[in-house]
Design an enzyme around this catalytic site. Sequence first.
Site, mmCIF file in Angstrom:
data_model
loop_
_atom_site.group_PDB
_atom_site.id
_atom_site.type_symbol
_atom_site.label_atom_id
_atom_site.label_comp_id
_atom_site.label_asym_id
_atom_site.label_seq_id
_atom_site.Cartn_x
_atom_site.Cartn_y
_atom_site.Cartn_z
ATOM 1 N N GLY A 138 0.719 -1.281 -0.020
ATOM 2 C CA GLY A 138 -0.006 0.015 0.039
ATOM 3 C C GLY A 138 1.034 1.323 -0.079
ATOM 4 O O GLY A 138 0.480 2.403 0.569
ATOM 5 N N LYS A 191 -6.383 -4.880 13.910
ATOM 6 C CA LYS A 191 -5.185 -4.329 14.263
ATOM 7 C C LYS A 191 -4.663 -4.620 15.677
ATOM 8 O O LYS A 191 -3.558 -4.883 15.983
ATOM 9 C CB LYS A 191 -5.285 -2.593 14.458
ATOM 10 N N TYR A 228 -11.884 -3.697 12.028
ATOM 11 C CA TYR A 228 -10.870 -3.074 11.945
ATOM 12 C C TYR A 228 -10.002 -2.978 13.300
ATOM 13 O O TYR A 228 -8.713 -3.468 13.410
ATOM 14 C CB TYR A 228 -10.933 -1.478 11.442
#
Length: 247
Positions: free
Chosen positions: A12, A159, A155
């Site tokens: 990314g 994480k 999310y």
Amino acid sequence: MNLDGKIALVTGGSRGIGRAICLKLAEMGALVYINYVSRPEAALETQRLIEENGGRARSVGFDVSDSTAVTEAVKKIVSEVGPIEVLVNNAGITRDGLMARMKESDWDEVIDTNLKGVFLCSKVVSRGMMKKKWGRVVNISSVSGFAGNAGQVNYAAAKAGLTGLTKAMAREYGSRNITVNSVAPGYIKTEMTDLLGDDVKEQLMGEIPLGCLGTTEDIAGAVAYLVSDDGRYVTGQTLHVNGGMYM
Ligand code: NDP
């Protein structure tokens, strides 16, 4: 802080935080492979910015959650230039929504990209690091993985999972002189946070002791420390870069 002659891969790396990390690693002397999944033009722009500064970079498209694509891309890089010595697992997505309404596909996509993607890339890339007996892995986490965040169960779980992965990997690879750490950004100005409404941004500001959003360069600086000689004795850690919003 010298990475002369080292090969780096930033997943990314085409935009946002990843772009700043690519620019920083190239400035430190690395040949940087800029990964993207959907926007080759953004990766080429990152590459152009690096080359304009006198650095070296190449673009490489693959989906971090696709095991075959990861293996083939890494094999190609290694055959071109040799083993990757610096891996920054930065690729990440959000599919926010309150849990009661969250679709299973929103859960799967976020876990596959943000957590499984880190496993797949680290597993393949670390083979070369082990042969070289030197490596640096940095996983980009998030304050959400530590403090939690309503609307982000997928999310936050991904994480938080990265913290366990980072520590376990640091223990497995330490004897090969490979360090594995995380950087957990707070709110950083990127396309990801541009999506937030003004009211949400204003409320966030009140929770940040330093009173401003972070910049992508703030995160790149933390990554630079961890991959440099100055960070050689740091492994299994998370460096929180969040203006004090989580302590
Ligand atoms: P952006 O949305 O700006 O960029 C995301 C990047 O990830 C793009 O380069 C995109 O490629 C790439 N990407 C997405 N999915 C995949 C995939 N499946 N395979 C390969 N590449 C992929 O994100 P940010 O810069 O804001 O975030 C970067 C990291 O920092 C993420 O891990 C995020 O969770 C974390 N973070 C960000 C915060 C923030 O405030 N912005 C706060 C805390 C953590 P393409 O351009 O081709 O689409």
